[in-house]
Design a protein around this motif. Structure first.
Motif, PDB file in Angstrom:
ATOM      1  N   ILE A   1       9.601   3.008   0.199  1.00 57.49           N
ATOM      2  CA  ILE A   1      10.212   1.678   0.277  1.00 57.49           C
ATOM      3  C   ILE A   1      10.959   1.545   1.599  1.00 57.49           C
ATOM      4  O   ILE A   1      11.709   2.447   1.993  1.00 57.49           O
ATOM      5  CB  ILE A   1      11.180   1.441  -0.895  1.00 57.49           C
ATOM      6  CG1 ILE A   1      10.445   1.613  -2.232  1.00 57.49           C
ATOM      7  CG2 ILE A   1      11.792   0.043  -0.819  1.00 57.49           C
ATOM      8  CD1 ILE A   1      11.359   1.553  -3.443  1.00 57.49           C
ATOM      9  N   ILE A   2      10.758   0.419   2.269  1.00 58.06           N
ATOM     10  CA  ILE A   2      11.363   0.161   3.583  1.00 58.06           C
ATOM     11  C   ILE A   2      12.318  -1.012   3.469  1.00 58.06           C
ATOM     12  O   ILE A   2      11.971  -2.061   2.913  1.00 58.06           O
ATOM     13  CB  ILE A   2      10.274  -0.143   4.627  1.00 58.06           C
ATOM     14  CG1 ILE A   2       9.325   1.055   4.760  1.00 58.06           C
ATOM     15  CG2 ILE A   2      10.879  -0.504   5.977  1.00 58.06           C
ATOM     16  CD1 ILE A   2       8.071   0.756   5.537  1.00 58.06           C
ATOM     17  N   ALA A   3      13.528  -0.837   3.986  1.00 58.79           N
ATOM     18  CA  ALA A   3      14.518  -1.918   3.959  1.00 58.79           C
ATOM     19  C   ALA A   3      15.380  -1.853   5.207  1.00 58.79           C
ATOM     20  O   ALA A   3      15.667  -0.769   5.721  1.00 58.79           O
ATOM     21  CB  ALA A   3      15.397  -1.817   2.710  1.00 58.79           C
ATOM     22  N   GLY A   4      15.798  -3.025   5.693  1.00 56.34           N
ATOM     23  CA  GLY A   4      16.611  -3.078   6.899  1.00 56.34           C
ATOM     24  C   GLY A   4      17.787  -4.026   6.760  1.00 56.34           C
ATOM     25  O   GLY A   4      17.812  -4.885   5.872  1.00 56.34           O
ATOM     26  N   HIS A   5      18.744  -3.858   7.638  1.00 53.31           N
ATOM     27  CA  HIS A   5      19.900  -4.757   7.676  1.00 53.31           C
ATOM     28  C   HIS A   5      20.381  -4.870   9.118  1.00 53.31           C
ATOM     29  O   HIS A   5      19.926  -4.129  10.002  1.00 53.31           O
ATOM     30  CB  HIS A   5      21.022  -4.249   6.762  1.00 53.31           C
ATOM     31  CG  HIS A   5      21.677  -2.984   7.244  1.00 53.31           C
ATOM     32  ND1 HIS A   5      23.041  -2.806   7.260  1.00 53.31           N
ATOM     33  CD2 HIS A   5      21.161  -1.817   7.732  1.00 53.31           C
ATOM     34  CE1 HIS A   5      23.347  -1.607   7.713  1.00 53.31           C
ATOM     35  NE2 HIS A   5      22.227  -0.980   8.006  1.00 53.31           N
ATOM     36  N   LEU A   6      21.284  -5.803   9.355  1.00 53.07           N
ATOM     37  CA  LEU A   6      21.859  -5.968  10.684  1.00 53.07           C
ATOM     38  C   LEU A   6      23.103  -5.100  10.774  1.00 53.07           C
ATOM     39  O   LEU A   6      24.091  -5.334  10.079  1.00 53.07           O
ATOM     40  CB  LEU A   6      22.204  -7.438  10.929  1.00 53.07           C
ATOM     41  CG  LEU A   6      22.446  -7.842  12.381  1.00 53.07           C
ATOM     42  CD1 LEU A   6      21.212  -7.612  13.229  1.00 53.07           C
ATOM     43  CD2 LEU A   6      22.859  -9.306  12.461  1.00 53.07           C
TER      44      LEU A   6
ATOM     45  N   LEU B   1       0.829  -1.206   0.000  1.00 57.76           N
ATOM     46  CA  LEU B   1       0.000   0.000   0.000  1.00 57.76           C
ATOM     47  C   LEU B   1       0.866   1.259   0.000  1.00 57.76           C
ATOM     48  O   LEU B   1       0.513   2.278  -0.611  1.00 57.76           O
ATOM     49  CB  LEU B   1      -0.926  -0.026   1.218  1.00 57.76           C
ATOM     50  CG  LEU B   1      -2.119   0.927   1.254  1.00 57.76           C
ATOM     51  CD1 LEU B   1      -2.936   0.869  -0.028  1.00 57.76           C
ATOM     52  CD2 LEU B   1      -2.995   0.608   2.457  1.00 57.76           C
ATOM     53  N   LEU B   2       2.023   1.194   0.647  1.00 57.26           N
ATOM     54  CA  LEU B   2       2.942   2.331   0.665  1.00 57.26           C
ATOM     55  C   LEU B   2       3.573   2.594  -0.700  1.00 57.26           C
ATOM     56  O   LEU B   2       4.160   3.665  -0.921  1.00 57.26           O
ATOM     57  CB  LEU B   2       4.037   2.117   1.709  1.00 57.26           C
ATOM     58  CG  LEU B   2       3.612   2.337   3.166  1.00 57.26           C
ATOM     59  CD1 LEU B   2       4.657   1.781   4.121  1.00 57.26           C
ATOM     60  CD2 LEU B   2       3.358   3.811   3.455  1.00 57.26           C
ATOM     61  N   MET B   3       3.438   1.651  -1.628  1.00 57.02           N
ATOM     62  CA  MET B   3       3.892   1.897  -2.991  1.00 57.02           C
ATOM     63  C   MET B   3       3.060   3.003  -3.646  1.00 57.02           C
ATOM     64  O   MET B   3       3.474   3.569  -4.656  1.00 57.02           O
ATOM     65  CB  MET B   3       3.798   0.612  -3.824  1.00 57.02           C
ATOM     66  CG  MET B   3       4.749  -0.471  -3.375  1.00 57.02           C
ATOM     67  SD  MET B   3       6.486  -0.033  -3.632  1.00 57.02           S
ATOM     68  CE  MET B   3       7.312  -1.181  -2.530  1.00 57.02           C
ATOM     69  N   PHE B   4       1.921   3.318  -3.079  1.00 57.68           N
ATOM     70  CA  PHE B   4       1.102   4.446  -3.552  1.00 57.68           C
ATOM     71  C   PHE B   4       1.919   5.728  -3.525  1.00 57.68           C
ATOM     72  O   PHE B   4       1.775   6.594  -4.402  1.00 57.68           O
ATOM     73  CB  PHE B   4      -0.143   4.578  -2.664  1.00 57.68           C
ATOM     74  CG  PHE B   4      -1.128   5.615  -3.133  1.00 57.68           C
ATOM     75  CD1 PHE B   4      -2.165   5.286  -3.990  1.00 57.68           C
ATOM     76  CD2 PHE B   4      -1.027   6.938  -2.708  1.00 57.68           C
ATOM     77  CE1 PHE B   4      -3.078   6.235  -4.427  1.00 57.68           C
ATOM     78  CE2 PHE B   4      -1.923   7.908  -3.128  1.00 57.68           C
ATOM     79  CZ  PHE B   4      -2.951   7.556  -3.993  1.00 57.68           C
TER      80      PHE B   4
ATOM     81  N   THR C   1       7.619  -0.885  11.300  1.00 59.53           N
ATOM     82  CA  THR C   1       7.807   0.437  10.705  1.00 59.53           C
ATOM     83  C   THR C   1       6.761   0.681   9.621  1.00 59.53           C
ATOM     84  O   THR C   1       6.150   1.756   9.549  1.00 59.53           O
ATOM     85  CB  THR C   1       9.226   0.559  10.112  1.00 59.53           C
ATOM     86  OG1 THR C   1      10.195   0.348  11.145  1.00 59.53           O
ATOM     87  CG2 THR C   1       9.446   1.927   9.491  1.00 59.53           C
ATOM     88  N   SER C   2       6.541  -0.324   8.783  1.00 54.67           N
ATOM     89  CA  SER C   2       5.563  -0.180   7.695  1.00 54.67           C
ATOM     90  C   SER C   2       4.147   0.003   8.233  1.00 54.67           C
ATOM     91  O   SER C   2       3.355   0.777   7.676  1.00 54.67           O
ATOM     92  CB  SER C   2       5.624  -1.391   6.764  1.00 54.67           C
ATOM     93  OG  SER C   2       5.072  -2.548   7.355  1.00 54.67           O
TER      94      SER C   2
ATOM     95  N   VAL D   1       2.000   3.356   7.222  1.00 52.40           N
ATOM     96  CA  VAL D   1       0.789   3.261   6.400  1.00 52.40           C
ATOM     97  C   VAL D   1      -0.430   3.766   7.172  1.00 52.40           C
ATOM     98  O   VAL D   1      -1.320   4.410   6.606  1.00 52.40           O
ATOM     99  CB  VAL D   1       0.581   1.818   5.887  1.00 52.40           C
ATOM    100  CG1 VAL D   1      -0.031   0.903   6.939  1.00 52.40           C
ATOM    101  CG2 VAL D   1      -0.274   1.825   4.629  1.00 52.40           C
ATOM    102  N   ASP D   2      -0.466   3.501   8.473  1.00 54.05           N
ATOM    103  CA  ASP D   2      -1.576   3.991   9.298  1.00 54.05           C
ATOM    104  C   ASP D   2      -1.605   5.512   9.306  1.00 54.05           C
ATOM    105  O   ASP D   2      -2.656   6.136   9.109  1.00 54.05           O
ATOM    106  CB  ASP D   2      -1.444   3.442  10.721  1.00 54.05           C
ATOM    107  CG  ASP D   2      -2.647   3.772  11.594  1.00 54.05           C
ATOM    108  OD1 ASP D   2      -3.779   3.652  11.096  1.00 54.05           O
ATOM    109  OD2 ASP D   2      -2.443   4.154  12.759  1.00 54.05           O
ATOM    110  N   HIS D   3      -0.447   6.132   9.491  1.00 59.77           N
ATOM    111  CA  HIS D   3      -0.389   7.596   9.511  1.00 59.77           C
ATOM    112  C   HIS D   3      -0.645   8.186   8.129  1.00 59.77           C
ATOM    113  O   HIS D   3      -1.235   9.266   8.016  1.00 59.77           O
ATOM    114  CB  HIS D   3       0.966   8.066  10.046  1.00 59.77           C
ATOM    115  CG  HIS D   3       1.009   8.176  11.537  1.00 59.77           C
ATOM    116  ND1 HIS D   3       0.594   9.300  12.222  1.00 59.77           N
ATOM    117  CD2 HIS D   3       1.388   7.288  12.482  1.00 59.77           C
ATOM    118  CE1 HIS D   3       0.734   9.109  13.520  1.00 59.77           C
ATOM    119  NE2 HIS D   3       1.216   7.894  13.711  1.00 59.77           N
ATOM    120  N   ALA D   4      -0.227   7.494   7.078  1.00 60.60           N
ATOM    121  CA  ALA D   4      -0.469   7.992   5.723  1.00 60.60           C
ATOM    122  C   ALA D   4      -1.958   8.002   5.402  1.00 60.60           C
ATOM    123  O   ALA D   4      -2.463   8.932   4.756  1.00 60.60           O
ATOM    124  CB  ALA D   4       0.294   7.137   4.706  1.00 60.60           C
ATOM    125  N   ILE D   5      -2.682   6.997   5.875  1.00 58.18           N
ATOM    126  CA  ILE D   5      -4.130   6.969   5.673  1.00 58.18           C
ATOM    127  C   ILE D   5      -4.804   8.026   6.546  1.00 58.18           C
ATOM    128  O   ILE D   5      -5.705   8.746   6.100  1.00 58.18           O
ATOM    129  CB  ILE D   5      -4.699   5.564   5.979  1.00 58.18           C
ATOM    130  CG1 ILE D   5      -4.151   4.540   4.977  1.00 58.18           C
ATOM    131  CG2 ILE D   5      -6.223   5.573   5.927  1.00 58.18           C
ATOM    132  CD1 ILE D   5      -4.508   3.100   5.301  1.00 58.18           C
TER     133      ILE D   5
END
Length: 390
Positions: A152-157, A145-148, A345-346, A350-354
């Protein structure tokens, strides 16, 4: 109220226990018209799945079943129920735990709250990290939905034990760290992490670590005044993850040792728009997103279930005793924890974006759905290992 639900408009409720028949989530507040199928959910779940190299040996396929909320390949606006069955359960490994609560675990606090007779000791029951399957399943919908907004969300160690990545990393490298067995963003740090995990496994011990998350293209202006600030909701979301012990964003705790003249980020014109010179605030100022990339970190403690004998109390006799925890556990929960921090995080974003009206709350039209699907496929392609994408 029982704390099994999270979110305001985009709201999830997770269910299930570690050794119960299934785990999963019910997701409400998803607008109609979003293209969605089982493979979208499976893609995200595959990165937190156990039974792989250097993580828990529990063999679970984590295959999602979508029970409601989808028709003709798109969301209907109704609640979406996702079920993931538990197939590789060996409860006999936990018989000793029934009487000997594990140090570092939630066993004894759960007994204190709910009563010994109501405590599900099998694999930790509801307090097990197995519960996070529902969160990650829900995050596939949130991420898509955030692709709207092309977010883009990405993580690493970032660190494991006393080994820490001390060089800058590119977002693409972070994105592709999904395919590293230890969620490392380059080969050098990957090899060091692997050796440390092997050492912990051999010794029957465990290590803690820090997951770092980057959010590209976050919408500016997300976050409500005072109590629903984006930083507050992110902190709550991330600190709700099992084994999470710390949260920071931007320069975080480093700011406490700085002077204002060092810490303040100067405002400049960047690509023809207002922006910040160094993004020391990690994309959040005043609890509101400012359009710069969001950068946050979650510290995970070492996995509590270890083979090294530890002192506890035998609840049958109330005498001192020892316990060496058997079973299949991660030598470093932070590795699979990266996917869960991404997920939470996503869900917040997305909740705040809506809530802010940036993403439609009722319906996505066909043109918007096509754009979302195109961006989603590009995101999945970008995540492929280098040898597959060539």
């Amino acid at each position: 109220m029982p704390g099994n639900s999270f979110g305001n408009i985009f709201r999830i409720t997770t269910f299930g226990e570690s050794h119960g028949p299934a785990v999963g989530a019910v997701i409400d507040g998803v607008p109609a018209g979003l293209p969605l199928d089982k493979e979208d959910i499976q893609f995200e779940l595959s990165f937190r799945r156990p039974g792989r190299f250097l993580v828990s040996g529990r063999r679970e396929k984590d295959e999602p079943e979508i029970l409601s909320g989808i028709f003709n390949g798109k969301t209907t606006g109704a609640p979406i129920a996702i079920l993931v069955r538990n197939n590789d359960v060996i409860s006999s490994l936990y018989e000793e735990i029934k009487y000997k609560p594990r140090p570092g675990h939630a066993d004894l606090p759960y007994i204190m709250r709910y009563g010994y007779e109501n405590w599900d000791y099998r694999g930790g029951g509801r307090s097990s990290a197995r519960e996070t399957v529902g969160r990650v399943a829900a995050s596939a919908i949130a991420k898509k939905l955030l692709m709207f907004t092309n977010t883009i969300i990405a993580g690493h160690l970032k660190s494991l034990g006393n080994i820490e990545l001390d060089t800058e990393v590119k977002f693409d490298d972070i994105l592709c760290s999904k395919y590293s067995p230890v969620r490392a963003s380059n080969k050098d740090i990957e090899n060091k992490f692997i050796e440390l995990v092997k050492k912990a496994t051999t010794e029957g011990d465990s290590y803690g670590g820090i997951a770092e998350i980057f959010v590209e293209n976050p919408p500016p202006g997300l976050g409500e005044p005072v109590f629903d600030k984006i930083k507050a909701d992110l902190a709550k979301a991330i600190m709700s993850i099992p084994a999470a012990v710390g949260f920071e964003y931007g320069l975080g705790f480093k700011l406490a040792k700085m002077r204002g003249s060092e810490a303040n980020d100067e405002i400049i014109i960047k690509n023809g728009k207002l922006g910040w010179k160094n993004n020391t605030s990690g994309g959040i100022l005043g609890g509101i997103t400012n359009g710069e990339p969001i950068i946050l970190r979650c510290a995970f403690k070492p996995t509590s279930s270890i083979r090294i004998p530890q002192e506890t109390i035998d609840l049958r006799t109330m005498n001192e005793s020892k316990i060496s925890v058997l079973g299949r556990h991660d030598p470093a929960v932070a590795i699979r924890g990266v996917s869960v921090v991404e997920a939470m995080t996503s869900l917040v974003l997305v909740d705040h974006a809506i809530r802010s009206g940036v993403i439609p709350s009722v319906k996505i039209d066909n043109k918007e759905a096509e754009i979302i699907q195109e961006r989603w496929l590009r995101y999945k392609e970008a995540c492929k290992p280098l040898e597959e994408s060539q």
